[in-house]
Design an enzyme around this catalytic site. Structure first.
Site, mmCIF file in Angstrom:
data_model
loop_
_atom_site.group_PDB
_atom_site.id
_atom_site.type_symbol
_atom_site.label_atom_id
_atom_site.label_comp_id
_atom_site.label_asym_id
_atom_site.label_seq_id
_atom_site.Cartn_x
_atom_site.Cartn_y
_atom_site.Cartn_z
ATOM 1 N NE ARG A 1 -0.283 10.544 9.488
ATOM 2 C CZ ARG A 1 -0.662 9.449 8.833
ATOM 3 N NH1 ARG A 1 -1.892 9.002 8.938
ATOM 4 N NH2 ARG A 1 0.196 8.803 8.052
ATOM 5 N N PRO A 2 2.232 16.511 10.690
ATOM 6 C CG PRO A 2 4.212 17.181 11.741
ATOM 7 C CD PRO A 2 3.096 16.182 11.834
ATOM 8 C CE LYS B 1 -2.487 2.612 3.552
ATOM 9 N NZ LYS B 1 -1.396 3.234 4.275
ATOM 10 C CB CYS C 1 -4.624 6.314 10.322
ATOM 11 S SG CYS C 1 -5.173 4.883 9.413
HETATM 12 N N1 EPU Z 1 6.889 14.281 10.591
HETATM 13 C C1 EPU Z 1 7.158 15.603 10.829
HETATM 14 N N2 EPU Z 1 7.134 16.462 9.756
HETATM 15 C C2 EPU Z 1 6.857 16.041 8.497
HETATM 16 C C3 EPU Z 1 6.591 14.672 8.267
HETATM 17 C C4 EPU Z 1 6.620 13.820 9.346
HETATM 18 O O1 EPU Z 1 7.416 16.023 11.961
HETATM 19 O O2 EPU Z 1 6.863 16.877 7.575
HETATM 20 C C5 EPU Z 1 6.946 13.327 11.736
HETATM 21 C C6 EPU Z 1 5.579 12.671 11.998
HETATM 22 O O3 EPU Z 1 4.781 13.466 12.841
HETATM 23 C C7 EPU Z 1 5.999 11.355 12.608
HETATM 24 C C8 EPU Z 1 7.332 11.007 11.929
HETATM 25 O O4 EPU Z 1 7.796 12.246 11.372
HETATM 26 O O5 EPU Z 1 6.231 11.507 13.970
HETATM 27 C C9 EPU Z 1 7.244 9.998 10.808
HETATM 28 O O6 EPU Z 1 6.251 10.380 9.860
HETATM 29 P P1 EPU Z 1 6.318 9.941 8.333
HETATM 30 O O7 EPU Z 1 6.396 11.171 7.500
HETATM 31 O O8 EPU Z 1 7.375 8.909 8.163
HETATM 32 O O9 EPU Z 1 4.886 9.299 8.129
HETATM 33 P P2 EPU Z 1 3.959 9.405 6.868
HETATM 34 O O10 EPU Z 1 4.759 9.515 5.634
HETATM 35 O O11 EPU Z 1 2.877 10.408 7.101
HETATM 36 C C10 EPU Z 1 3.943 6.858 6.354
HETATM 37 C C11 EPU Z 1 2.892 5.806 6.229
HETATM 38 C C12 EPU Z 1 2.363 5.448 7.604
HETATM 39 C C13 EPU Z 1 3.504 5.007 8.509
HETATM 40 C C14 EPU Z 1 4.616 6.081 8.531
HETATM 41 C C15 EPU Z 1 5.845 5.638 9.308
HETATM 42 C C16 EPU Z 1 1.970 6.337 4.063
HETATM 43 C C17 EPU Z 1 0.818 6.820 3.277
HETATM 44 N N3 EPU Z 1 1.826 6.304 5.375
HETATM 45 O O12 EPU Z 1 3.271 7.985 6.911
HETATM 46 O O13 EPU Z 1 1.508 4.353 7.396
HETATM 47 O O14 EPU Z 1 3.032 4.808 9.813
HETATM 48 O O15 EPU Z 1 5.008 6.388 7.185
HETATM 49 O O16 EPU Z 1 6.380 4.480 8.763
HETATM 50 O O17 EPU Z 1 2.987 5.937 3.507
HETATM 51 C C18 EPU Z 1 -0.288 2.916 7.770
HETATM 52 O O18 EPU Z 1 0.008 2.355 6.703
HETATM 53 O O19 EPU Z 1 -1.109 2.445 8.600
HETATM 54 C C19 EPU Z 1 0.351 4.186 8.093
HETATM 55 C C20 EPU Z 1 -0.116 5.023 8.997
#
Ligand code: EPU
Length: 421
Positions: free
Chosen positions: A123-124, A22, A118
């Protein structure tokens, strides 16, 4: 609205084919916009709601999409003529933010509604924005949308403040067509980051280092269509591994990359499960007693945050105290209240879930509070005594393809029912 009804207690036996990842697919589909000529034929795409959402957004932007089968799409982005992804679909899911990077790279402008996904913590997207700005874009957040534009994009050195999957992939996508070289440091190393880089390279990008701490992107003039197959879903595989152990079953998990599952395999082995690795499959069985373990979620190659909720169900059924420390998301223990309704003995203190394992869960009406929480409830239903009814399963359908059919094929008593709200 639909619900899942599970009569627990059946051992899982047989084999299950894992679908495409996914979190790779939700980036690869928006990135297909970068092909200014030729079609992208992408297979092993999971048949999930998040993908259906992205398909609708791609069509609204002007992409021509042919659905070859449930897992294969042919995307022609030659005539993209709309640079705004502002429908409810964009708001509903997380991966829609990859349209910012993709549209910015190819057309130097985009307006995309800030993403949903979710509810697991704040989620910044500040790190995405930092990257786009470093490449020369102007970013404004207005009326719930990100509006980005640039005269041209120029390669830059970007050191991310936090390790972010989304920011790493989004800025990598944006930099593919920038002038000169972009160097990304303190990047995420998840398998799906590597998969997106491989997809972009198949389209003609020049990206090196994905999967390490530094990614180097040499901008190219244009990108073209390609044929690509999405990697298997590490989290779907992990969910079935945990379900196999929780029911004391014997399951072949097929179409996986065992290397991507090492942290999960290691924890289940530490608990006492037996896992035999094949080239692209795993056999998961239980031959003796299981015991509790401690888990801390960390970025890849550490234990994935996306699998800790299903693990909490398993750990609540084995003797001993287990601790789960969630270090990525501050609010990813919401499902614990639901597990408690089934008899689990768990206390949450900040980011730590303290689980005192008991042997028995009992069926109840419970809610899927988010995607992986939903998977945790399904596993709870599979092992519980009596009937479990899971509500809000739209969260599960966003990310797990046909979860009911797959578990039923392994011997579970699980069915989907329609209820009037
Ligand atoms: N963060 C920041 N600033 C940003 C981006 C992230 O501070 O600009 C912080 C977040 O708040 C968090 C950490 O960095 O504490 C990690 O966030 P990340 O950006 O890695 O998460 P994401 O890209 O929003 C993806 C997956 C999530 C998964 C995370 C971590 C997608 C669509 N979602 O989210 O998947 O938990 O990486 O591996 O790829 C899931 O599949 O159930 C899911 C939530």
């Amino acid at each position: 609205m639909e619900r899942l009804v599970i009569n627990g207690g059946n051992l899982l036996k047989g084999s299950v084919d894992i679908n495409g990842a996914k979190n790779a697919a939700v980036a690869i589909l928006p990135a297909a916009i970068l092909a200014s000529n030729g079609k992208c034929t992408i297979d092993n795409i999971p048949d999930i709601e998040d993908v259906h959402c992205l398909e609708r957004i791609l069509r609204s932007l002007g992409c021509n999409i042919v659905k070859i089968d449930n897992n294969t799409l042919e995307i022609d982005s030659t005539d993209v003529n709309n640079f705004e992804a502002c429908t409810d679909d964009a708001r509903r899911m997380r991966g829609s933010y990859y349209f910012i990077g993709a549209l910015l790279a190819r057309f130097k402008k985009a307006k995309v509604l800030l993403p949903g996904g979710c509810s697991i913590g704040v989620r910044p997207i500040d790190q995405h924005i930092k990257g786009f700005e470093a490449l020369g874009a102007e970013v404004v957040i207005e009326h719930g949308a990100a509006i980005v534009k640039a005269d041209k994009l120029k390669g830059a050195n970007i050191f991310f403040d936090v390790v972010s999957v989304g920011a790493t992939i989004n800025v990598m996508i944006a930099a593919t067509l920038a002038e000169g070289v972009t160097v990304l440091e303190n990047v995420a190393k998840e398998p799906h980051v590597v998969d997106v880089a491989n997809f972009l390279n198949s389209m003609g990008a020049d990206i090196k280092g994905a999967g390490t701490d530094i990614i180097r992107i040499k901008g190219v003039e244009s990108m073209k269509g390609c044929s690509y197959s999405v990697i298997p879903d590490q989290i779907e595989a992990g969910t079935f591994m945990i379900a196999a152990v929780a029911t004391g079953g014997d399951v072949y998990i097929k179409n996986v990359i065992p290397k991507h599952l090492e942290s999960i395999t290691a924890k289940l082995t530490e608990m006492g499960a037996v896992i035999e690795e094949g080239d692209d499959s795993l056999r998961v069985t239980v031959k003796g007693p299981l015991k509790g373990v401690n888990i801390k979620t960390t970025p890849y190659p550490g234990f994935p945050t996306d699998i800790q909720q299903p693990m909490s169900t398993l750990l609540s059924t084995v003797p001993g105290r287990s601790l789960i420390t969630e270090s990525i998301w501050e609010n990813r223990h919401k499902h614990i209240d639901e597990l408690k309704k089934m008899g689990a003995n768990i206390k949450v203190e900040g980011r730590v879930a303290i689980i005192d394992g008991s042997q028995k869960l009992t069926g109840a009406v419970v809610k899927a509070t988010d995607l992986r929480a939903g998977a945790a409830m399904v596993i709870a239903g599979l092992v519980a005594e009596g009937t479990t009814e899971i509500t809000n399963i739209e969260h599960i359908d966003r990310g797990y393809p046909h979860i009911d059919n797959k578990f039923r094929a392994l011997g579970a008593d699980i069915r989907r029912i329609e209820v009037e709200e």
